[in-house]
Design a protein around this motif. Structure first.
Motif, PDB file in Angstrom:
ATOM      1  N   LYS A  17       0.821  -1.213   0.000  1.00 14.38           N
ATOM      2  CA  LYS A  17       0.000   0.000   0.000  1.00 14.38           C
ATOM      3  C   LYS A  17       0.856   1.265   0.000  1.00 14.38           C
ATOM      4  O   LYS A  17       0.382   2.341  -0.386  1.00 14.38           O
ATOM      5  CB  LYS A  17      -0.924   0.005   1.221  1.00 14.38           C
ATOM      6  N   TYR A  18       2.101   1.117   0.438  1.00 19.44           N
ATOM      7  CA  TYR A  18       2.999   2.272   0.516  1.00 19.44           C
ATOM      8  C   TYR A  18       3.877   2.400  -0.721  1.00 19.44           C
ATOM      9  O   TYR A  18       4.268   3.512  -1.078  1.00 19.44           O
ATOM     10  CB  TYR A  18       3.878   2.164   1.763  1.00 19.44           C
ATOM     11  N   ARG A  19       4.213   1.282  -1.335  1.00 20.05           N
ATOM     12  CA  ARG A  19       5.034   1.315  -2.544  1.00 20.05           C
ATOM     13  C   ARG A  19       4.215   1.875  -3.701  1.00 20.05           C
ATOM     14  O   ARG A  19       3.236   1.274  -4.125  1.00 20.05           O
ATOM     15  CB  ARG A  19       5.516  -0.082  -2.913  1.00 20.05           C
ATOM     16  N   GLY A  20       4.620   3.000  -4.204  1.00 20.55           N
ATOM     17  CA  GLY A  20       3.914   3.600  -5.334  1.00 20.55           C
ATOM     18  C   GLY A  20       3.061   4.774  -4.915  1.00 20.55           C
ATOM     19  O   GLY A  20       3.434   5.936  -5.150  1.00 20.55           O
ATOM     20  N   PRO A  21       1.905   4.553  -4.261  1.00 23.96           N
ATOM     21  CA  PRO A  21       1.044   5.673  -3.897  1.00 23.96           C
ATOM     22  C   PRO A  21       1.635   6.603  -2.838  1.00 23.96           C
ATOM     23  O   PRO A  21       1.292   7.775  -2.790  1.00 23.96           O
ATOM     24  CB  PRO A  21      -0.220   4.986  -3.372  1.00 23.96           C
ATOM     25  N   GLU A  22       2.484   6.088  -1.952  1.00 24.34           N
ATOM     26  CA  GLU A  22       3.088   6.921  -0.919  1.00 24.34           C
ATOM     27  C   GLU A  22       4.562   7.213  -1.207  1.00 24.34           C
ATOM     28  O   GLU A  22       5.022   8.342  -1.052  1.00 24.34           O
ATOM     29  CB  GLU A  22       2.951   6.241   0.453  1.00 24.34           C
ATOM     30  N   ILE A  23       5.282   6.181  -1.614  1.00 18.54           N
ATOM     31  CA  ILE A  23       6.715   6.324  -1.904  1.00 18.54           C
ATOM     32  C   ILE A  23       6.979   5.742  -3.291  1.00 18.54           C
ATOM     33  O   ILE A  23       6.894   4.534  -3.490  1.00 18.54           O
ATOM     34  CB  ILE A  23       7.576   5.604  -0.851  1.00 18.54           C
ATOM     35  N   VAL A  82       5.128   9.136 -11.006  1.00 18.54           N
ATOM     36  CA  VAL A  82       4.365  10.329 -10.634  1.00 18.54           C
ATOM     37  C   VAL A  82       2.865  10.120 -10.828  1.00 18.54           C
ATOM     38  O   VAL A  82       2.048  10.743 -10.140  1.00 18.54           O
ATOM     39  CB  VAL A  82       4.878  11.546 -11.432  1.00 18.54           C
ATOM     40  N   ALA A  83       2.478   9.228 -11.742  1.00 17.48           N
ATOM     41  CA  ALA A  83       1.056   8.962 -11.983  1.00 17.48           C
ATOM     42  C   ALA A  83       0.348   8.488 -10.718  1.00 17.48           C
ATOM     43  O   ALA A  83      -0.858   8.686 -10.558  1.00 17.48           O
ATOM     44  CB  ALA A  83       0.897   7.920 -13.091  1.00 17.48           C
ATOM     45  N   LEU A  84       1.094   7.866  -9.803  1.00 18.83           N
ATOM     46  CA  LEU A  84       0.509   7.370  -8.552  1.00 18.83           C
ATOM     47  C   LEU A  84       0.471   8.443  -7.466  1.00 18.83           C
ATOM     48  O   LEU A  84       0.006   8.185  -6.365  1.00 18.83           O
ATOM     49  CB  LEU A  84       1.298   6.157  -8.059  1.00 18.83           C
ATOM     50  N   ASN A  85       0.996   9.641  -7.794  1.00 19.74           N
ATOM     51  CA  ASN A  85       0.966  10.804  -6.907  1.00 19.74           C
ATOM     52  C   ASN A  85       1.571  10.518  -5.535  1.00 19.74           C
ATOM     53  O   ASN A  85       0.940  10.730  -4.491  1.00 19.74           O
ATOM     54  CB  ASN A  85      -0.473  11.306  -6.742  1.00 19.74           C
ATOM     55  N   PRO A  86       2.818  10.065  -5.491  1.00 17.33           N
ATOM     56  CA  PRO A  86       3.448   9.746  -4.189  1.00 17.33           C
ATOM     57  C   PRO A  86       3.842  11.007  -3.434  1.00 17.33           C
ATOM     58  O   PRO A  86       4.045  12.070  -4.025  1.00 17.33           O
ATOM     59  CB  PRO A  86       4.690   8.956  -4.607  1.00 17.33           C
ATOM     60  N   ARG A  87       3.965  10.879  -2.112  1.00 14.80           N
ATOM     61  CA  ARG A  87       4.470  11.984  -1.292  1.00 14.80           C
ATOM     62  C   ARG A  87       5.987  12.079  -1.401  1.00 14.80           C
ATOM     63  O   ARG A  87       6.561  13.165  -1.323  1.00 14.80           O
ATOM     64  CB  ARG A  87       4.071  11.789   0.170  1.00 14.80           C
ATOM     65  N   ILE A  88       6.653  10.908  -1.514  1.00 13.34           N
ATOM     66  CA  ILE A  88       8.110  10.861  -1.641  1.00 13.34           C
ATOM     67  C   ILE A  88       8.449  10.191  -2.966  1.00 13.34           C
ATOM     68  O   ILE A  88       7.891   9.139  -3.299  1.00 13.34           O
ATOM     69  CB  ILE A  88       8.758  10.076  -0.486  1.00 13.34           C
ATOM     70  N   MET A 120       5.920  17.229  -3.915  1.00 19.41           N
ATOM     71  CA  MET A 120       6.596  15.991  -3.532  1.00 19.41           C
ATOM     72  C   MET A 120       7.891  16.276  -2.782  1.00 19.41           C
ATOM     73  O   MET A 120       8.475  17.350  -2.883  1.00 19.41           O
ATOM     74  CB  MET A 120       6.925  15.155  -4.779  1.00 19.41           C
ATOM     75  N   THR A 121       8.328  15.283  -2.065  1.00 17.26           N
ATOM     76  CA  THR A 121       9.657  15.251  -1.474  1.00 17.26           C
ATOM     77  C   THR A 121      10.515  14.339  -2.345  1.00 17.26           C
ATOM     78  O   THR A 121      10.075  13.255  -2.720  1.00 17.26           O
ATOM     79  CB  THR A 121       9.599  14.703  -0.036  1.00 17.26           C
TER      80      THR A 121
END
Length: 322
Positions: free
Chosen positions: A85-91, A167-173, A204-205
């Motif tokens: 859940k974190y790979r891609g959408p978050e990082i 970037v298509a997944l709009n991650p924070r990092i 983004m970071t």
């Protein structure tokens, strides 16, 4: 609380001839909105540190100890199902070699759309393809290239496809692992401009991995210098370039050509250590022109010096950081 906090991270690779300690007691904080560049020679541990964040270490790599807190959640302790859940959408991750990162027998549209469907960002294939086309256009590639295969694109275009997919997944990092290494300087500059533009647009970071300290200095808010698996210096980019504290950082900068001056390029003598059998004390002391007795016997702590950090006994000896 920082967006990302790495505490006491140790990463190793067991081999038949011994255990390679690729990252040693790493401590690092990354705030939201930063551009943090991690620099160092090949084998310094910078990519291993980056891949550890989402636990994408190539086998037989493993995290031996430490924590990686993302918004307070320890990614090291998460089961694989939760970690997805974190790979891609978050990082997000931009890998170093787009030719080996992209599937050669599938179109780039299929590859970007698959990620959008997998993470529930698109409800069906039609929407996924539409969003994939938008992502390509955002990085400067016409949407009619959705049906192209990786071998039909140039190196710079393939790198843009990887950026679009992340970037298509709009991650924070967004972690970028040497995304400009195989590109000529003109395309390299365009990729760096693109990353900076996307960073501002999507808030983004960026964690940027590179061996080129001059390239890192152009865009970074902060630079982290690694050597033999250790963080040697961590400082705001401008301060680090204008006043490098660690002898290794000084050596990296002295080895960097400057087109606008007649500065003599000086290489760092010697070779990086064998990480299966690292030297005692400071790992850089066999190559350091300023090494003294304590450097050969005691590993230096990462000292806090007025908003920057350095792991060097010189500053302990001179009384800095007290």
């Amino acid at each position: 609380m920082a967006l990302l906090e790495i505490r006491g991270l140790n990463v190793e690779y067991p081999t038949l001839s011994g255990i390679v300690r690729a990252v040693v007691d790493a401590n690092l904080e990354v705030e939201g909105g930063e551009w943090v560049s991690i620099v160092g020679e090949s084998g310094s541990g910078k990519s291993t540190l980056a891949y550890s964040i989402t636990r994408l270490l190539p086998p037989p790599g493993r995290i031996r100890s430490g924590s990686i807190l993302y918004r307070g959640v320890d990614l090291v302790k998460l089961p694989e199902r939760e970690l997805r859940k974190y790979r891609g959408p978050e990082i997000g991750m931009i890998f170093q070699d787009p030719m080996t990162s992209l599937d050669p027998v599938r179109t780039i549209g299929d590859q970007i759309a698959e990620a959008l469907l997998e993470h529930g960002i698109a409800k069906d294939k039609a929407e996924a393809y539409s969003l994939a086309g938008d992502a390509l256009e955002e990085v400067g590639i016409p949407r009619n290239r959705l049906k192209s295969y990786p071998h039909q694109l140039s190196g710079g275009q393939r790198q843009r496809v990887l950026i679009a997919g992340a970037v298509a997944l709009n991650p924070r990092i967004l972690i970028a692992d040497e995304p400009t290494t195989a590109l000529d300087v003109v395309v390299q500059a365009k990729i760096m401009d693109l990353l900076e533009e996307l960073k501002e647009k999507h808030d983004m970071t960026i964690i940027f991995i590179t061996h080129d300290i001059a390239l890192a200095a152009e865009r970074s808010t902060r630079i982290v210098v690694m050597y033999a698996g250790h963080i040697m210096e961590d400082a705001p980019a401008e301060q680090l370039v204008e006043n490098p504290l660690h002898p290794y950082t000084q050596g990296l900068l002295n080895a960097t050509p400057d087109l606008w001056s007649d500065k003599r390029i000086e290489s760092i003598p010697g070779y990086p250590p064998d990480l299966r059998r690292p030297p005692p004390g400071c790992p850089f002391h066999p190559r350091c022109p300023r090494a003294w007795g304590l450097c050969r016997s005691e590993k230096p702590a990462l000292l806090d010096l007025n908003g920057r950090r350095v792991a060097c006994h010189l500053y302990r000896r001179e009384g800095a950081g007290r």
